[in-house]
Enzyme design. Sequence first.
Site, PDB file in Angstrom:
ATOM      1  N   GLY A  15       0.840  -1.210   0.000  1.00 13.07           N
ATOM      2  CA  GLY A  15       0.000   0.000   0.000  1.00 13.07           C
ATOM      3  C   GLY A  15       0.865   1.247   0.000  1.00 13.07           C
ATOM      4  O   GLY A  15       1.824   1.333   0.764  1.00 13.07           O
ATOM      5  N   ARG A  76       1.251  -5.143  -5.191  1.00  7.82           N
ATOM      6  CA  ARG A  76       1.510  -6.345  -4.389  1.00  7.82           C
ATOM      7  C   ARG A  76       1.667  -7.460  -5.419  1.00  7.82           C
ATOM      8  O   ARG A  76       0.706  -7.822  -6.079  1.00  7.82           O
ATOM      9  CB  ARG A  76       0.344  -6.619  -3.433  1.00  7.82           C
ATOM     10  CG  ARG A  76       0.174  -5.524  -2.375  1.00  7.82           C
ATOM     11  CD  ARG A  76      -0.901  -5.884  -1.363  1.00  7.82           C
ATOM     12  NE  ARG A  76      -0.959  -4.891  -0.294  1.00  7.82           N
ATOM     13  CZ  ARG A  76      -1.875  -3.918  -0.200  1.00  7.82           C
ATOM     14  NH1 ARG A  76      -2.814  -3.817  -1.118  1.00  7.82           N
ATOM     15  NH2 ARG A  76      -1.858  -3.063   0.782  1.00  7.82           N
ATOM     16  N   ASP A 107       4.940  -4.841   5.953  1.00  4.51           N
ATOM     17  CA  ASP A 107       5.348  -6.193   6.358  1.00  4.51           C
ATOM     18  C   ASP A 107       5.404  -7.179   5.186  1.00  4.51           C
ATOM     19  O   ASP A 107       6.311  -8.016   5.123  1.00  4.51           O
ATOM     20  CB  ASP A 107       4.480  -6.722   7.505  1.00  4.51           C
ATOM     21  CG  ASP A 107       2.991  -6.699   7.193  1.00  4.51           C
ATOM     22  OD1 ASP A 107       2.600  -6.094   6.169  1.00  4.51           O
ATOM     23  OD2 ASP A 107       2.222  -7.291   7.960  1.00  4.51           O
ATOM     24  N   THR A 130       4.463   2.496   5.413  1.00  5.00           N
ATOM     25  CA  THR A 130       3.063   2.050   5.462  1.00  5.00           C
ATOM     26  C   THR A 130       2.331   2.954   6.438  1.00  5.00           C
ATOM     27  O   THR A 130       2.910   3.383   7.450  1.00  5.00           O
ATOM     28  CB  THR A 130       2.930   0.584   5.928  1.00  5.00           C
ATOM     29  OG1 THR A 130       1.569   0.349   6.322  1.00  5.00           O
ATOM     30  CG2 THR A 130       3.812   0.240   7.106  1.00  5.00           C
ATOM     31  N   ASP A 132       0.084   1.963   8.334  1.00  4.68           N
ATOM     32  CA  ASP A 132      -0.403   1.133   9.446  1.00  4.68           C
ATOM     33  C   ASP A 132       0.461   1.175  10.717  1.00  4.68           C
ATOM     34  O   ASP A 132      -0.002   0.828  11.793  1.00  4.68           O
ATOM     35  CB  ASP A 132      -0.512  -0.336   9.011  1.00  4.68           C
ATOM     36  CG  ASP A 132      -1.601  -0.552   7.968  1.00  4.68           C
ATOM     37  OD1 ASP A 132      -2.449   0.340   7.802  1.00  4.68           O
ATOM     38  OD2 ASP A 132      -1.600  -1.610   7.312  1.00  4.68           O
ATOM     39  N   ASP A 134       2.682  -0.866  11.596  1.00  4.81           N
ATOM     40  CA  ASP A 134       2.698  -2.198  12.214  1.00  4.81           C
ATOM     41  C   ASP A 134       4.000  -2.963  11.962  1.00  4.81           C
ATOM     42  O   ASP A 134       3.982  -4.148  11.665  1.00  4.81           O
ATOM     43  CB  ASP A 134       1.503  -3.023  11.715  1.00  4.81           C
ATOM     44  CG  ASP A 134       1.466  -3.152  10.195  1.00  4.81           C
ATOM     45  OD1 ASP A 134       2.201  -2.413   9.518  1.00  4.81           O
ATOM     46  OD2 ASP A 134       0.701  -3.986   9.690  1.00  4.81           O
ATOM     47  N   ARG A 176      -6.148  -3.180   8.858  1.00  7.27           N
ATOM     48  CA  ARG A 176      -6.733  -4.520   8.806  1.00  7.27           C
ATOM     49  C   ARG A 176      -6.350  -5.339  10.032  1.00  7.27           C
ATOM     50  O   ARG A 176      -7.162  -6.023  10.619  1.00  7.27           O
ATOM     51  CB  ARG A 176      -6.195  -5.238   7.559  1.00  7.27           C
ATOM     52  CG  ARG A 176      -7.197  -5.461   6.489  1.00  7.27           C
ATOM     53  CD  ARG A 176      -6.627  -6.278   5.387  1.00  7.27           C
ATOM     54  NE  ARG A 176      -5.272  -5.903   5.013  1.00  7.27           N
ATOM     55  CZ  ARG A 176      -4.842  -5.773   3.775  1.00  7.27           C
ATOM     56  NH1 ARG A 176      -5.673  -5.976   2.783  1.00  7.27           N
ATOM     57  NH2 ARG A 176      -3.609  -5.474   3.494  1.00  7.27           N
TER      58      ARG A 176
HETATM   59  O1  F6P Z   1      -1.472  -1.786   4.564  1.00  8.93           O
HETATM   60  C1  F6P Z   1      -1.977  -0.547   4.257  1.00  8.93           C
HETATM   61  C2  F6P Z   1      -3.459  -0.608   4.038  1.00  8.93           C
HETATM   62  O2  F6P Z   1      -3.881   0.688   3.730  1.00  8.93           O
HETATM   63  C3  F6P Z   1      -4.281  -1.185   5.191  1.00  8.93           C
HETATM   64  O3  F6P Z   1      -4.495  -0.288   6.236  1.00  8.93           O
HETATM   65  C4  F6P Z   1      -5.544  -1.562   4.475  1.00  8.93           C
HETATM   66  O4  F6P Z   1      -6.216  -2.567   5.172  1.00  8.93           O
HETATM   67  C5  F6P Z   1      -5.041  -2.061   3.142  1.00  8.93           C
HETATM   68  O5  F6P Z   1      -3.786  -1.431   2.936  1.00  8.93           O
HETATM   69  C6  F6P Z   1      -5.947  -1.778   1.965  1.00  8.93           C
HETATM   70  O6  F6P Z   1      -5.370  -2.296   0.831  1.00  8.93           O
HETATM   71  P1  F6P Z   1      -5.879  -2.049  -0.661  1.00  8.93           P
HETATM   72  O7  F6P Z   1      -5.431  -0.685  -1.084  1.00  8.93           O
HETATM   73  O8  F6P Z   1      -5.244  -3.120  -1.456  1.00  8.93           O
HETATM   74  O9  F6P Z   1      -7.371  -2.125  -0.621  1.00  8.93           O
END
Ligand code: F6P
Length: 328
Positions: A15, A76, A107, A130, A132, A134, A176
Site C-alpha cells: 500500500g 503487491r 510487512d 506504510t 499502518d 505495524d 486490517r
Molecule cells: O497496509 C496498508 C493498508 O492501507 C491497510 O491499512 C488496508 O487494510 C489495506 O492497505 C488496503 O489495501 P488495498 O489498497 O489493497 O485495498
Amino acid sequence: MAKQIKTIGVMTSGGDSPGMNAAIRAVARACSYYKVKCIGFYRGYQGMIEKDYCEMTARSVRNIISAGGTILKSARSDEFRTKEGREKAAHNLKEIGVDAMILIGGDGTFKGGKIFSEEYDIPVIGVPGTIDNDIAGTNFTIGYDTALNTVVEAIDKIRDTASSHDRLFFVEVMGRDAGFIALNSGVGAGAEEILIPEEDLGLDRLLESLKRSKRSGKSSSIVVVSEGDKTGKNVYELADYVTANLPDYDVRVTVLGHMQRGGSPSCFDRTLASRLCVKAVELLLDGEQNVMVGLVNNKIIATNFEEGLKEDHSINRELLRISDILSV
Ligand code: F6P
C-alpha cells in the site's frame, strides 16, 4: 569481504503511503552524494520481474518531497511469491548490474525481501513505509503521521455534523490487522469509543458506554472503528446493532477509506523518510545487508528482518485508558 556496491536499486511496494516520494528522493540523492548509480524499479517486485526500471539521478527526483503517492508506483506482486518469480527478479538484477536493493514498504514487502535475501546473494535493506505503523523494528513507519493527521482532520469535520444533528457517527479507519491509526486518531479526535483489532472490548461495553454518554448529557458522539476490529461486526452492522438496542440514537457511518493513504506528507514523515533512506544507502555501502532501518528512541537503527517482522506490535494500551477517562 563484502562485495563493492556500485549500483543500488530502489522500489516501493504494498500500500502506498505519504512520504514514499521523500524516501525515493533520499535514496537517489544519497546515491548521487556517494557516487553510486541508482536504479528505480516500477511497481515494486513486479518491476524487478518485468525489468521495468529507470535510472534515477539527483535531478530526476526534484520537487517530489512534498508529493503524496509514489512516482515509482506500487503493487503487491503475486508472481514474486513464487520461486520462479524471484528467480526472474534476481536474474534481471544481475543483468542490469544492480548490486543491492532498498525496499520501501510494509510487512508484506519485508517478508518478500527476507526470502529473497536468503535465496540470492543480493544485499537488501528494508525501509518501513506504510500508514499502518505495524512494523516492530521502528517506532514510526513512513506515512503514519500524515495518515493520523488526515483522519483527525476528517473526524473534526464529521463532528460538526454530529454535533449539529445530535448524531452518533461510526467512523471506520484503515488498519486490517493493526489498531495504531484508530487508537491514536481516536484519542486525538476525542472519540467516545475506539475499537481495534488487538483488543476485543465487547459489544456490551459499547452499549454501556453509549448509554452512559446519553445520561451524562452528551448529545453527539464519535466511535472510531479499525477495519479489522474484533467485535465480529463490520461498521455498518455495528451501526445497525446500536440502532436496534439504543433507538434514541440517530446513527450514521463514514468509511474514510483510501483518502487516508493520500496527500502531501507531514514534515515528520518527510524527515523520517530522509533519515531512514540516507542510513539505508550508508549501511549498504558499509557492507551491511538483510536488515531493516527504523527509528527507535529518535535514533536510526538497523534490525534484522526477523525482529522487524515480529507480530508483537506493542499497541499502547495506555491510550485506551486515557480514552476511557476522557470520554467521561
Ligand atoms: O497496509 C496498508 C493498508 O492501507 C491497510 O491499512 C488496508 O487494510 C489495506 O492497505 C488496503 O489495501 P488495498 O489498497 O489493497 O485495498
